[in-house]
Design a protein around this motif. Sequence first.
Motif: not given
Length: 892
Positions: A413-422, A468-474, A723-725, A823-829
């Motif tokens: 599975p894709i790890p938490a706080h990361a997004d799959y690179v398509s 590959r995954v990209q570490v999220g901004q969250d 994506w979020f804008l 865009g941002s790939n995820s909301p962040a705190s």
Amino acid sequence: MKPEGVDGLLALSLAALLAAALILVAVPGKARAEEVAWIEYPSNPVYDPGGAWAWHPCVLYDSEQFSGHGAASYYKMWYQDFTAEPYFKIAYSDDGIDWGAPSDTTGLAAGACQGRIVHIPGGYSGPGGTYYYKIWYWKGFDQIYHIDELHTADSVDGVAWANDRSVTQDATYPLVTGVWPDWNRGTYGPVDVLYNPSATNPGTDSPFDYTFTMYYDATTGGEEVVGLAYSSDGNHWTRYHTPPYENAPVLPKGGPGEWDSAFASFGTVIRESPGVWHMWYSGGQAMVYSGIGYATSTDGINWTKSAANPVMSAATGPSWRNGITAVPSVLYSPGYFDGHGNACRFKMWFMGGSMPLYSNTAVGYMHSSDPHLTLTKASDPPGEVVRGQVLTYTIRAANSGSAPATGCTLTDPIPAHADYVSHSTTLNGELVPDAGGTTPLASGMAVNSPGQPSGVIAPGEEAVVTFRVQVGQDLPLGASVSNTATLASDGQDPLQASSVNPSSSELPSLWYFAEGSTQPGFDQWLLLSNMGEGDMEATITYITESGQEHQTQHLLPAHSRRTVLANAEMPGQSGLASIVQGSPGLICERALYFDRAGITGGHQAIGINAPSDRLFFAEGFTGTPGSPFETWLLVLNPGQQQAALHLTYMFPGGAVEERDYLVPPRRRLSVSVDSEVGEGREVSMLLESDRPLAAERAMYFSYQGLWSGGHVGKAATGARTEWFLAEGYTGWEGSLFDTYILISNDNPSPNPVTVTFYFPDGSTRDFDFTAPERGRLTVYADAWVGEGQMISSRVRGQSPVVAERAMYFDYRRLITGGHNALGSNSPASELYFAEGYTGNPSSLFQTWLLLQNTAPEAKTARVEYILASGQTVQRDVPLPPSSRTTVYCNEV
């Protein structure tokens, strides 16, 4: 055993299931017996004393090399040599194949033979001290119809034996009766002994709840079978007597005409798992050493013989064992013997001899033909990661066994706080299509070694999977990016391998900028913010288009912002990339103001934390005569090796054009997209490289011939399904704005996309679109939500996409230009900006902060303004649910 009665006659010719060196035997999996292959060692025998005897081998294995209890070796073999007293010998091996010279044992009765030994790692108390080995054996050469001929002894090292004595038996349920024609009139010794360190010794007829359980040879004096007994101390024994075994063996001889019609005896019993028992035994019609049979049981008491018996036969064996093939000593290792010899579940040593019968005996070896899978997982880079960094996972499923592994399925599975690179999942170097917008590993993917069918890993081969995954901004500071791969296969327990990358406990310290220029008409500023608690020194490395490098240092006090004019440090450079290195807590942006061929304006971008070998741009336009645009692609190779770059241009109709470039080490490459694809083209871009790169895209324009300016955007390191804008405005007649959402679809088929607009009052509106296959989609927000709307957006694709937002304006009929953002790939705190300026009377600036609350409940954002003086100003901003909020920083 020594010949007695009919036992010494020549074996009849027997049928066998023996083809070359491959022997099929029913060996259970988890719940039932299954056919598996055995491989007879091609250089048998593995132990031949040469003119002497090797009789009744008993082999033990210990991964700790018997923990100092005797000679250190992984395998120990006890056997009998009747050519000289003492008969009982011991030999040692580290792989079960190459054996050293034997040693004599001491302390056993004269004629000791046909023994079975148990190793007790924790030791046990016996007369005179603590011991680690216990033996049971037949005394030999005396009359066999009395329990006194079955002996036991204790040893510290397996060589010197003490306390040799006859075992005793229960008078009511004796092991041997001494009465003709009882099936258990006499005995030639133990068949096998099992040790249970957790025994309760309950005092009932429950054989496996006692410390020791013995399968023993029972004989009339002419025929032999296997009886069952139990003991709490290994010295006093009771025969198992629960009906229908109150007066019967647990393994009888075969029926008339069967291969084991007279003898079924010496061998090994193994309990592999609950309900799964194996027995390999010796059998024959005219003597007990004619071949090896196999039986299975669910309880260790009720045995079913294999229809394939005998699984080995003296009559059809090679010359070294065509007189005797018997007495299997079998070991089971769920850990596949830990790399000590062949990697397999079962190993068998057996007695073999040629005719005449007692001229010579040696020890042969064979092992079960099993797959042996191992699973490893690694990340690149290893160690700490920062937000925005791209990780490449490499998973290796290797088969070190001797049979193919089938049904191999890998789940990760894709790890938490990361997004799959398509489109980043590969199997053995070949790209695997994404499934449902994410890696096929998420739901389980069949894997195979090269050249094998799906799900099959050949012996000695491996399946190699990467994604590959990209570490999220969250990613919280101090947290970890962690996930676990699971490999399932037929007949084996699942394997797992994990990779853990702790996040830096601090904010990033390294930033890359591919774009930049200090040529006449351009002013470049680097904005450096120290969010840390201590002062830091930041080093700026400038890299020119020609490859020259120059470094400058800047001191940043804690909680401060510094502005660096690149023109003062590197004047007159038409193309200028930058790398900024500081300490954790450094945030960097770059602002560029220009007057270029009559086009005036400025653009700004936050830096890139980590280069990547796969980059995306959704936006790009080469203009028309009525709306001139220039699009530039700026690529920085920060490494020490040349990069091969493959560039794919994607257009609204789904057509693509491809180009290849070489990017020298420590250089920047500038590509004029207009020159490559021509005028009037809306275009998205995919960059694929054999080396990690950093890339930005700059655009200069006279929008509709009215509003001049420029904007810049950094590349996405992966496509996402969401994506979020936060920013968007459709303007009004006193302040004209046009907002576009640009969507790139790298998938090979059309991709349904939903754009959700968020408004300040908490309302939302959804619109559905379809992005063309390998193409670009442009959504003109003004046309869908109307004029005068402040909006945020969410873009959701059925399969991964890349989304940017571009805006063009005549701000309050005073300032024209445009800006762009990925865009941002995820909301962040937590979010950071290094740039911000509220202007002065001679230099008019307005700074706006746009906040998108994607949650269905209200929130409060605390905004901290960090000034050049080091002063911090805080404000709390209420955020309605599912809304867009605008903060005018000049008022603060």
